[in-house]
Design a protein around this motif. Structure first.
Motif, PDB file in Angstrom:
ATOM      1  N   UNK A  12      28.703  67.135  29.267  1.00 11.07           N
ATOM      2  CA  UNK A  12      30.047  66.717  28.867  1.00 11.07           C
ATOM      3  C   UNK A  12      30.088  66.293  27.400  1.00 11.07           C
ATOM      4  N   UNK A  13      29.022  65.634  26.940  1.00 11.89           N
ATOM      5  CA  UNK A  13      28.965  65.221  25.536  1.00 11.89           C
ATOM      6  C   UNK A  13      28.920  66.439  24.622  1.00 11.89           C
ATOM      7  N   UNK A  14      28.153  67.449  25.004  1.00 16.27           N
ATOM      8  CA  UNK A  14      28.093  68.680  24.220  1.00 16.27           C
ATOM      9  C   UNK A  14      29.458  69.362  24.163  1.00 16.27           C
ATOM     10  N   UNK A  15      30.144  69.425  25.290  1.00 15.93           N
ATOM     11  CA  UNK A  15      31.474  70.042  25.310  1.00 15.93           C
ATOM     12  C   UNK A  15      32.468  69.260  24.455  1.00 15.93           C
ATOM     13  N   UNK A  16      32.418  67.929  24.584  1.00 18.74           N
ATOM     14  CA  UNK A  16      33.334  67.091  23.802  1.00 18.74           C
ATOM     15  C   UNK A  16      33.088  67.255  22.299  1.00 18.74           C
ATOM     16  N   UNK A  17      31.825  67.241  21.924  1.00 23.10           N
ATOM     17  CA  UNK A  17      31.494  67.372  20.506  1.00 23.10           C
ATOM     18  C   UNK A  17      31.874  68.755  19.992  1.00 23.10           C
ATOM     19  N   UNK A  18      31.684  69.777  20.812  1.00 22.50           N
ATOM     20  CA  UNK A  18      32.033  71.138  20.408  1.00 22.50           C
ATOM     21  C   UNK A  18      33.532  71.290  20.197  1.00 22.50           C
ATOM     22  N   UNK A  19      34.321  70.528  20.928  1.00 22.90           N
ATOM     23  CA  UNK A  19      35.788  70.586  20.773  1.00 22.90           C
ATOM     24  C   UNK A  19      36.238  70.072  19.415  1.00 22.90           C
ATOM     25  N   UNK A  20      35.381  69.348  18.728  1.00 28.15           N
ATOM     26  CA  UNK A  20      35.754  68.730  17.456  1.00 28.15           C
ATOM     27  C   UNK A  20      35.648  69.675  16.266  1.00 28.15           C
ATOM     28  N   UNK A  21      35.063  70.855  16.465  1.00 35.40           N
ATOM     29  CA  UNK A  21      34.963  71.802  15.352  1.00 35.40           C
ATOM     30  C   UNK A  21      36.363  72.146  14.863  1.00 35.40           C
ATOM     31  N   UNK A  22      36.605  72.024  13.569  1.00 38.84           N
ATOM     32  CA  UNK A  22      37.934  72.385  13.064  1.00 38.84           C
ATOM     33  C   UNK A  22      38.161  73.903  13.034  1.00 38.84           C
ATOM     34  N   UNK A  23      37.096  74.671  12.895  1.00 38.32           N
ATOM     35  CA  UNK A  23      37.212  76.130  12.817  1.00 38.32           C
ATOM     36  C   UNK A  23      37.202  76.730  14.228  1.00 38.32           C
TER      37      UNK A  23
END
Length: 87
Positions: A12-23
């Motif tokens: 879940x942490x990996x998914x949440x952090x991946x959602x933060x990519x602006x591109x």
């Protein structure tokens, strides 16, 4: 052996952090890679392999965090597809 709860928390942490990519492209690629990697390894039973994969996931989590920060420093305009998805 790591508990399933810890593995799920990391996922879940990996998914949440991946959602933060602006591109958009980086975001979608990262989300896809995280999901695919966890699906690919969900049936592992060997403790050594599970531990190795978890260490790799933690390293990837740190990489994603750094790349998100860099991406936010050099943000660009949204792609056409991103505008269509919001509608």
């Amino acid at each position: 052996m790591s508990s399933k709860k810890q593995i799920l928390k990391l996922y879940k942490a990996l998914l949440r952090e991946s959602q933060k990519f602006p591109a958009y492209n980086f975001r979608e690629y990262s989300l896809r890679r995280v999901r695919d990697a966890f699906k690919e390894n969900k049936n592992l039973t060997d403790e050594i392999l599970v531990t190795d994969r978890l260490k790799e996931a933690v390293r990837n989590f740190e990489i994603i965090k750094r790349q998100v920060v860099l991406g936010q420093m050099y943000s660009t305009e949204k792609l056409v597809i991103e505008n269509l998805l919001k509608s």
